[in-house]
Design a protein around this motif. Structure first.
Motif, PDB file in Angstrom:
ATOM      1  N   LEU A   5       0.796  -1.226   0.000  1.00  0.00           N
ATOM      2  CA  LEU A   5       0.000   0.000   0.000  1.00  0.00           C
ATOM      3  C   LEU A   5       0.830   1.278   0.000  1.00  0.00           C
ATOM      4  N   ALA A   6       2.098   1.181   0.288  1.00  0.00           N
ATOM      5  CA  ALA A   6       2.938   2.366   0.495  1.00  0.00           C
ATOM      6  C   ALA A   6       2.938   3.341  -0.676  1.00  0.00           C
ATOM      7  N   GLU A   7       2.928   2.844  -1.882  1.00  0.00           N
ATOM      8  CA  GLU A   7       3.024   3.718  -3.059  1.00  0.00           C
ATOM      9  C   GLU A   7       1.717   3.810  -3.840  1.00  0.00           C
ATOM     10  N   ARG A   8       0.632   3.316  -3.286  1.00  0.00           N
ATOM     11  CA  ARG A   8      -0.647   3.333  -3.995  1.00  0.00           C
ATOM     12  C   ARG A   8      -1.275   4.711  -3.924  1.00  0.00           C
ATOM     13  N   SER A   9      -1.953   5.097  -5.002  1.00  0.00           N
ATOM     14  CA  SER A   9      -2.603   6.410  -5.041  1.00  0.00           C
ATOM     15  C   SER A   9      -4.108   6.313  -4.809  1.00  0.00           C
ATOM     16  N   GLU A  10      -4.650   5.096  -4.793  1.00  0.00           N
ATOM     17  CA  GLU A  10      -6.082   4.948  -4.562  1.00  0.00           C
ATOM     18  C   GLU A  10      -6.422   5.388  -3.135  1.00  0.00           C
ATOM     19  N   PRO A  11      -7.623   5.940  -2.952  1.00  0.00           N
ATOM     20  CA  PRO A  11      -7.980   6.406  -1.611  1.00  0.00           C
ATOM     21  C   PRO A  11      -8.332   5.279  -0.639  1.00  0.00           C
ATOM     22  N   TYR A  12      -8.762   4.135  -1.154  1.00  0.00           N
ATOM     23  CA  TYR A  12      -9.188   3.033  -0.293  1.00  0.00           C
ATOM     24  C   TYR A  12      -8.637   1.708  -0.784  1.00  0.00           C
ATOM     25  N   VAL A  13      -8.535   0.772   0.133  1.00  0.00           N
ATOM     26  CA  VAL A  13      -8.217  -0.618  -0.192  1.00  0.00           C
ATOM     27  C   VAL A  13      -9.357  -1.465   0.361  1.00  0.00           C
ATOM     28  N   SER A  14      -9.749  -2.472  -0.424  1.00  0.00           N
ATOM     29  CA  SER A  14     -10.828  -3.355   0.015  1.00  0.00           C
ATOM     30  C   SER A  14     -10.356  -4.800  -0.036  1.00  0.00           C
ATOM     31  N   LEU A  15     -11.063  -5.622   0.700  1.00  0.00           N
ATOM     32  CA  LEU A  15     -10.792  -7.060   0.693  1.00  0.00           C
ATOM     33  C   LEU A  15     -12.035  -7.790   1.135  1.00  0.00           C
ATOM     34  N   MET A  16     -12.030  -9.085   0.911  1.00  0.00           N
ATOM     35  CA  MET A  16     -13.102  -9.941   1.413  1.00  0.00           C
ATOM     36  C   MET A  16     -12.450 -11.037   2.240  1.00  0.00           C
ATOM     37  N   VAL A  17     -13.065 -11.349   3.360  1.00  0.00           N
ATOM     38  CA  VAL A  17     -12.521 -12.359   4.260  1.00  0.00           C
ATOM     39  C   VAL A  17     -13.656 -13.223   4.795  1.00  0.00           C
ATOM     40  N   PRO A  19     -19.972 -17.287  -5.407  1.00  0.00           N
ATOM     41  CA  PRO A  19     -20.825 -18.280  -6.077  1.00  0.00           C
ATOM     42  C   PRO A  19     -21.696 -19.009  -5.048  1.00  0.00           C
ATOM     43  N   ALA A  20     -22.798 -19.526  -5.520  1.00  0.00           N
ATOM     44  CA  ALA A  20     -23.677 -20.296  -4.632  1.00  0.00           C
ATOM     45  C   ALA A  20     -22.899 -21.453  -4.021  1.00  0.00           C
ATOM     46  N   GLY A  21     -23.086 -21.666  -2.738  1.00  0.00           N
ATOM     47  CA  GLY A  21     -22.392 -22.737  -2.045  1.00  0.00           C
ATOM     48  C   GLY A  21     -21.069 -22.316  -1.427  1.00  0.00           C
ATOM     49  N   ALA A  22     -20.566 -21.166  -1.809  1.00  0.00           N
ATOM     50  CA  ALA A  22     -19.323 -20.646  -1.222  1.00  0.00           C
ATOM     51  C   ALA A  22     -19.640 -20.048   0.137  1.00  0.00           C
ATOM     52  N   PRO A  23     -18.625 -19.886   0.984  1.00  0.00           N
ATOM     53  CA  PRO A  23     -18.897 -19.251   2.284  1.00  0.00           C
ATOM     54  C   PRO A  23     -19.285 -17.786   2.116  1.00  0.00           C
ATOM     55  N   VAL A  24     -20.070 -17.298   3.045  1.00  0.00           N
ATOM     56  CA  VAL A  24     -20.416 -15.876   3.082  1.00  0.00           C
ATOM     57  C   VAL A  24     -19.180 -15.130   3.560  1.00  0.00           C
ATOM     58  N   LEU A  25     -18.801 -14.087   2.825  1.00  0.00           N
ATOM     59  CA  LEU A  25     -17.603 -13.314   3.141  1.00  0.00           C
ATOM     60  C   LEU A  25     -17.973 -11.935   3.651  1.00  0.00           C
ATOM     61  N   SER A  26     -17.117 -11.381   4.506  1.00  0.00           N
ATOM     62  CA  SER A  26     -17.250  -9.989   4.929  1.00  0.00           C
ATOM     63  C   SER A  26     -16.457  -9.128   3.961  1.00  0.00           C
ATOM     64  N   ALA A  27     -17.109  -8.118   3.391  1.00  0.00           N
ATOM     65  CA  ALA A  27     -16.410  -7.120   2.593  1.00  0.00           C
ATOM     66  C   ALA A  27     -15.891  -6.067   3.558  1.00  0.00           C
ATOM     67  N   MET A  28     -14.617  -5.735   3.427  1.00  0.00           N
ATOM     68  CA  MET A  28     -13.991  -4.778   4.346  1.00  0.00           C
ATOM     69  C   MET A  28     -13.270  -3.701   3.542  1.00  0.00           C
ATOM     70  N   ILE A  29     -13.120  -2.539   4.136  1.00  0.00           N
ATOM     71  CA  ILE A  29     -12.476  -1.415   3.468  1.00  0.00           C
ATOM     72  C   ILE A  29     -11.698  -0.588   4.488  1.00  0.00           C
ATOM     73  N   LYS A  30     -10.657   0.076   4.010  1.00  0.00           N
ATOM     74  CA  LYS A  30      -9.929   1.016   4.865  1.00  0.00           C
ATOM     75  C   LYS A  30      -9.285   2.067   3.970  1.00  0.00           C
ATOM     76  N   PRO A  31      -9.108   3.269   4.497  1.00  0.00           N
ATOM     77  CA  PRO A  31      -8.412   4.296   3.726  1.00  0.00           C
ATOM     78  C   PRO A  31      -6.936   3.900   3.538  1.00  0.00           C
ATOM     79  N   VAL A  32      -6.399   4.185   2.366  1.00  0.00           N
ATOM     80  CA  VAL A  32      -4.988   3.890   2.113  1.00  0.00           C
ATOM     81  C   VAL A  32      -4.118   4.873   2.879  1.00  0.00           C
ATOM     82  N   ARG A  33      -4.534   6.095   2.949  1.00  0.00           N
ATOM     83  CA  ARG A  33      -3.771   7.130   3.648  1.00  0.00           C
ATOM     84  C   ARG A  33      -4.479   7.554   4.902  1.00  0.00           C
TER      85      ARG A  33
END
Length: 79
Positions: A26-38, A65-79
Protein backbone atom coordinates in the motif's frame (compact mmCIF):
# COMPACT_ATOMS: atom_id res chain seq x y z
CA UNK A 1 -7.31 -1.15 -4.80
CA UNK A 2 -8.53 -4.63 -3.94
CA UNK A 3 -6.31 -6.85 -1.85
CA UNK A 4 -6.69 -10.43 -3.01
CA UNK A 5 -4.66 -12.56 -0.65
CA UNK A 6 -1.71 -12.38 1.72
CA UNK A 7 -0.24 -15.56 3.06
CA UNK A 8 2.85 -16.34 5.04
CA UNK A 9 4.32 -19.73 5.78
CA UNK A 10 3.97 -21.17 9.26
CA UNK A 11 7.48 -20.25 10.52
CA UNK A 12 6.78 -16.53 9.83
CA UNK A 13 3.26 -16.37 11.23
CA UNK A 14 3.00 -14.13 14.25
CA UNK A 15 6.19 -12.28 13.34
CA UNK A 16 4.58 -9.26 11.66
CA UNK A 17 5.63 -10.45 8.18
CA UNK A 18 2.08 -10.28 6.78
CA UNK A 19 1.64 -6.74 8.07
CA UNK A 20 4.96 -5.68 6.53
CA UNK A 21 3.92 -7.17 3.17
CA UNK A 22 0.53 -5.43 3.43
CA UNK A 23 2.05 -2.06 4.29
CA UNK A 24 4.67 -2.34 1.53
CA UNK A 25 1.95 -3.10 -1.03
CA UNK A 26 0.00 0.00 0.00
CA UNK A 27 2.94 2.37 0.50
CA UNK A 28 3.02 3.72 -3.06
CA UNK A 29 -0.65 3.33 -3.99
CA UNK A 30 -2.60 6.41 -5.04
CA UNK A 31 -6.08 4.95 -4.56
CA UNK A 32 -7.98 6.41 -1.61
CA UNK A 33 -9.19 3.03 -0.29
CA UNK A 34 -8.22 -0.62 -0.19
CA UNK A 35 -10.83 -3.35 0.02
CA UNK A 36 -10.79 -7.06 0.69
CA UNK A 37 -13.10 -9.94 1.41
CA UNK A 38 -12.52 -12.36 4.26
CA UNK A 39 -14.31 -15.38 5.60
CA UNK A 40 -15.27 -14.19 9.09
CA UNK A 41 -15.13 -17.80 10.32
CA UNK A 42 -11.56 -18.42 9.13
CA UNK A 43 -9.32 -19.32 12.04
CA UNK A 44 -12.31 -19.03 14.39
CA UNK A 45 -12.54 -15.33 13.48
CA UNK A 46 -8.84 -14.63 13.99
CA UNK A 47 -8.23 -13.48 10.40
CA UNK A 48 -11.20 -11.10 10.49
CA UNK A 49 -10.07 -9.64 13.82
CA UNK A 50 -6.55 -9.22 12.44
CA UNK A 51 -7.82 -7.12 9.52
CA UNK A 52 -9.93 -5.08 11.95
CA UNK A 53 -6.79 -4.42 14.01
CA UNK A 54 -5.14 -3.14 10.81
CA UNK A 55 -7.93 -0.56 10.42
CA UNK A 56 -10.35 -2.37 8.10
CA UNK A 57 -14.07 -1.95 8.67
CA UNK A 58 -16.91 -4.22 7.59
CA UNK A 59 -19.11 -2.71 4.90
CA UNK A 60 -21.28 -5.70 4.03
CA UNK A 61 -21.50 -9.39 3.27
CA UNK A 62 -21.24 -11.23 -0.04
CA UNK A 63 -21.44 -14.80 -1.24
CA UNK A 64 -19.59 -14.95 -4.57
CA UNK A 65 -20.82 -18.28 -6.08
CA UNK A 66 -23.68 -20.30 -4.63
CA UNK A 67 -22.39 -22.74 -2.05
CA UNK A 68 -19.32 -20.65 -1.22
CA UNK A 69 -18.90 -19.25 2.28
CA UNK A 70 -20.42 -15.88 3.08
CA UNK A 71 -17.60 -13.31 3.14
CA UNK A 72 -17.25 -9.99 4.93
CA UNK A 73 -16.41 -7.12 2.59
CA UNK A 74 -13.99 -4.78 4.35
CA UNK A 75 -12.48 -1.41 3.47
CA UNK A 76 -9.93 1.02 4.87
CA UNK A 77 -8.41 4.30 3.73
CA UNK A 78 -4.99 3.89 2.11
CA UNK A 79 -3.77 7.13 3.65
Amino acid sequence: MALKEIGVRVPWRGTGAARHIHDALLAERSEPYVSLMVNPLAGDGKVHRLYQSWGYEDIGRTQPPAGAPVLSAMIKPVR
